[in-house]
Design a protein around this motif. Structure first.
Motif: not given
Length: 336
Positions: A69-72, A78-79, A83-86, A91-92
């Motif tokens: 879902d987030y790293f493949a 999308p990015s 950011r909205r969810r985490f 990168s951070l």
């Protein structure tokens, strides 16, 4: 008794048929065990903790889902949604993940004796961040992340403490020379003096001239000359304008805390833990993560940053009445 128990008893009789006493004792013990197995009070648990049932959550599937879902390479989300969810860029997130894996072996994925993988650092970190960002209960991420409630709480405690231990010295320090120069440069762009002192102040209130600097505060502060409060229930355009401007330009620290609350909802809601040390780590880690995010996005234009974060339903507000009820008044009259 089940067929398996009967077969076991026959096997015992065949092995000890030369000793009738031993056979009788063994048969009695097996029958007693079988009766206990049928009783409701006997616990059928699969782990080492009494009354604890082991749930096969398929942790590997949870890790693979998060990765897809987030790293493949071919992301499901999308990015911007990451950011909205985490609350931070990917990168951070990966930088923090690598640091906590190196610092604490708790976040390193382990395998059992048959090669089944345990929870990954990805699952533990996301479970902790979801609690910090959304202020959600510990079991809210179980279905998606495949992590139990008790493990989520443990991951939150470990994660917040590890963040403070790794990044606290850097992101909770006093401003250094470069920080001050950067802040003064920003202040100069906004019309303030670039010198290391405040501008000269001169103003008149009620025909009295003042040169003392002041702070814009709300009603909880004491009535000191250096504190300028808003006007409660302002009447007339002049007072309304003053109240509006005063409330708009109130202390930056209040605005910063509001940003912190919007980014990490756990700060806004009731405390999730009981011990003071854990609450301290939660609050401190949120401040550190906030400073890390600010640093990471410092060179990003305001238009490119979305400050609308995903959130769960807020805690309902309960309006408490300060009026004395009739029962209270009766109690006072009787016992006064």
């Amino acid at each position: 008794m089940s067929n398996n128990i009967h077969m076991f008893i026959r096997m015992i009789h065949e092995e000890v048929k030369d000793d009738e006493d031993d056979a009788a004792i063994t048969t009695f013990l097996v029958e007693q065990y079988a009766q206990h197995m049928d009783h409701d009070f006997f616990s059928h648990h699969g782990g080492s903790v009494l009354n604890h049932r082991v749930i096969n959550r398929n942790r590997a599937e949870g890790h693979e889902r998060l990765y897809r879902d987030y790293f493949a390479d071919s992301l499901t989300y999308p990015s911007q949604l990451f950011r909205r969810r985490f609350r931070m860029h990917r990168s951070l997130f990966l930088r923090i993940q690598a640091a906590i894996e190196t610092h604490d072996q708790y976040f390193v994925q382990r395998f059992d004796v048959v090669g089944v993988p345990g929870l990954s650092s990805l699952q533990k970190m996301i479970a902790a961040l979801r609690m910090l960002a959304y202020g959600s209960p510990a079991d809210a991420v179980d279905k998606y992340v495949r992590i139990g409630e008790s493990t989520t709480i443990e991951s939150l405690k470990k994660f917040t403490k590890t963040v403070v231990e790794i990044f606290g010295e850097q992101y909770l320090r006093w401003p250094n020379t470069s920080d001050i120069a950067r802040l003064m440069s920003v202040a100069e762009q906004r019309g303030f003096s670039a010198e290391d002192r405040g501008p000269e102040v001169s103003y008149t209130i009620n025909r009295h001239k003042y040169t003392m600097r002041y702070y814009l505060v709300d009603g909880i502060y004491p009535s000191w000359r250096t504190f300028v409060k808003t006007i409660p229930s302002p009447q007339g355009n002049k007072k309304k304008f003053f109240a509006t401007q005063q409330e708009y330009a109130r202390k930056d620290v209040e605005q910063a805390f509001g940003v912190l609350q919007s980014r990490f909802a756990i700060v806004r809601g009731p405390g999730r833990m009981w011990d003071v040390e854990t609450l301290k780590y939660i609050m401190t880690s949120c401040i550190i993560l906030h400073n890390m995010i600010v640093e990471d996005e410092r060179d990003t234009t305001h238009e490119d940053v979305d400050f609308n974060y995903d959130a769960v339903a807020t805690t309902p507000t309960i309006n408490l009445s300060c009026n004395r009820t009739s029962k209270v008044m009766e109690f006072i009259q009787v016992h006064h």
